[in-house]
Write a protein that holds these residues in place. Sequence first.
Motif: not given
Lengths: 80, 80, 80, 80
Positions: A17-24, A26-35, A42-47
């Motif tokens: 729906d274009g409202r969010q972006l996810v990025s991956g 080298s800092d080991k996280t994913l981040r979600l962004w409001d476009t 959100a910051t998705l940690e675990g890797h």
Amino acid sequence: MSQGHTNEVNSVAFSPDGRQLVSGSSDKTLRLWDTVTGQCTATLEGHTSVVSSVAFSKDGLKLASGSWDETIRLWTLDTT
Amino acid sequence: MSQGHTNEVNSVAFSPDGRQLVSGSSDKTLRLWDTVTGQCTATLEGHTSVVSSVAFSKDGLKLASGSWDETIRLWTLDTT
Amino acid sequence: MSQGHTNEVNSVAFSPDGRQLVSGSSDKTLRLWDTVTGQCTATLEGHTSVVSSVAFSKDGLKLASGSWDETIRLWTLDTT
Amino acid sequence: MSQGHTNEVNSVAFSPDGRQLVSGSSDKTLRLWDTVTGQCTATLEGHTSVVSSVAFSKDGLKLASGSWDETIRLWTLDTT
């Protein structure tokens, strides 16, 4: 410009729906962004190593990531 | 976290229906994952070097992979 | 296994109808493949360095490639 | 062949209507291209390092980029 990652960004993908972006990163996280606002929601940690690749499912409810830590991770988005 | 690969994961892609994920790895294999259970449902072997890129066809029945072994491979998914 | 490239394959993408696959390689070429037969149907030459990224347009009539030669190339598929 | 970037092109993506292409380069910029004429219609500057990944939103109105400068950027296309 939206800051938050602390190392290289390797992969970006829009939600269907274009409202969010996810990025991956080298800092080991994913981040979600409001476009609309450009804010990190959100910051998705675990890797434990570089996140090389990210993807959104077509229904926009799941994320997947691949990492140099030899694992893939599946993330279910909280839509409440 | 879904383990199985024995080297870096370079590329991930969801199936169109979101029920499966494919990953390509420096361990020369692709793996298919059930996105509900997180379990690996198949390991696709044949490449003799790093799998750099993976893709699902729109009908969800075919997979493609590109490798540093100078070949592409096409995989037909068993839907029985 | 479909051979033809003479160096690493970096990127693969299906055509929207799933009948074709495009691959981009460090051998400076793109190749088109028939996904039923696995045969290479075209070799697209012109780049003077590594082809890093390939994409199909949604109508399946155009291809794009990005290269380390600092150019992008647009390819129109012959549908006759 | 469409020239303009002054370093490696790492990522390309078509707009949903196929009329535009975006490319991300090690020259720190994104470029938009008219896929009919092959002309560069815009150079998007701001990143301070390699642009590793680019994406179009499904409505064709937004672009996203990820960079080794540790940021993502969102770009709204001027449709006037």
